[in-house]
Design a protein around this motif. Sequence first.
Motif, PDB file in Angstrom:
ATOM      1  N   HIS A   1       0.818  -1.249  -0.156  1.00 20.58           N
ATOM      2  CA  HIS A   1      -0.001   0.100   0.025  1.00 20.58           C
ATOM      3  C   HIS A   1       0.851   1.169   0.021  1.00 20.58           C
ATOM      4  O   HIS A   1       1.632   1.569   1.047  1.00 20.58           O
ATOM      5  N   LEU A   2       0.494   1.962  -0.963  1.00 16.04           N
ATOM      6  CA  LEU A   2       1.305   3.379  -1.083  1.00 16.04           C
ATOM      7  C   LEU A   2       0.671   4.353  -0.520  1.00 16.04           C
ATOM      8  O   LEU A   2      -0.080   4.995  -1.285  1.00 16.04           O
ATOM      9  N   HIS A   3       0.760   4.756   0.879  1.00 17.01           N
ATOM     10  CA  HIS A   3      -0.118   5.520   1.507  1.00 17.01           C
ATOM     11  C   HIS A   3      -0.226   6.847   1.059  1.00 17.01           C
ATOM     12  O   HIS A   3      -1.284   7.420   0.779  1.00 17.01           O
ATOM     13  N   GLU A   4       0.792   7.566   0.359  1.00 19.22           N
ATOM     14  CA  GLU A   4       0.918   8.897  -0.258  1.00 19.22           C
ATOM     15  C   GLU A   4       0.041   8.926  -1.401  1.00 19.22           C
ATOM     16  O   GLU A   4      -0.890   9.839  -1.577  1.00 19.22           O
ATOM     17  N   GLU A   5       0.121   8.104  -2.237  1.00 15.35           N
ATOM     18  CA  GLU A   5      -0.618   7.946  -3.250  1.00 15.35           C
ATOM     19  C   GLU A   5      -2.052   7.079  -3.260  1.00 15.35           C
ATOM     20  O   GLU A   5      -2.706   7.319  -4.057  1.00 15.35           O
ATOM     21  N   GLN A   6      -2.109   6.569  -2.210  1.00 20.41           N
ATOM     22  CA  GLN A   6      -3.502   5.859  -1.953  1.00 20.41           C
ATOM     23  C   GLN A   6      -3.900   4.986  -3.080  1.00 20.41           C
ATOM     24  O   GLN A   6      -4.784   4.532  -3.695  1.00 20.41           O
ATOM     25  N   ARG A   7      -2.628   4.062  -3.615  1.00 18.44           N
ATOM     26  CA  ARG A   7      -2.462   2.983  -4.550  1.00 18.44           C
ATOM     27  C   ARG A   7      -2.153   1.931  -4.058  1.00 18.44           C
ATOM     28  O   ARG A   7      -1.331   1.877  -2.885  1.00 18.44           O
TER      29      ARG A   7
END
Length: 276
Positions: free
Chosen positions: A74-80
């Motif tokens: 989970h790429l938290h900054e990108e929400q992806r």
Amino acid sequence: MLATEARPQAGEPGNSAKVTSKVPAAENTLRILKLLASRRGPMAASQIASSLGLPRSSVYHLLGVMEANGFVLHLHEEQRYGLGISAFELSSAYSRQEPLSRLGRPLLASLVDALGESAHLAVLHGRDVLYIVEERAKNRPSLVTDVGVRLPSHLTASGRAILAALPKSQVRALYPNAAAFTARHEVEGAIMKYSALSSHLDQVRQRGYATEHGEVTPGFGSIAAAVTDHTGWPTAAVAVTFLEDKVPAQEWPVLAGRVQKAADDLSVRLHGRPGK
């Protein structure tokens, strides 16, 4: 209890069709992984849900389990979400088990039996092709294309078949300047610059197979066709090599048809899609 779930059609993770599954959670987990593997970058959970026709709540739940087990990141900054290290480990295990060699060898053996000419299977390795299987025909001379040998891809039928199936931008990146081109022998019409390579690959795309005339070994010709994965990306090439003076030009298309069939069969075995 049976549950109805949507499953994408072959080669198109986003398309859905109604099917019945006894284990919908497992089915949808695999669908999410396949969808992420088919994309060139991470996806938002909402995109995943929309592409697969699944409730967002179910997608978030499955992603959470996969993230805890390392299969998605989970790429938290990108929400992806993208594939995780556990997915990479599965890919590495797949490579270690040499599926291309194991699946390709019997197909090549059948090709050799049918044609009476030697055949080989090669993969792209940088700007070179690496030969991973060779099946020598009875009473045929030995070839330079032995297992483990690397040759410049633009000189070989196998390499040309693979390059023709790549995006043109990828080919250009592999051949940025004249220094990228080498030759083993002086032959008429040798490909020694990008414009010549690009024009040649256009011809390969039009007819569906690649050829080579004495650029690897004088007097020998080759015909090759690409093997593709589930996204249409070329993973390998099947080729036959023969003495050119023993095979009239009018017989080359017949050989090409047999080679294309072997490449298509291997594509299907790899859960890919056959070429044209």
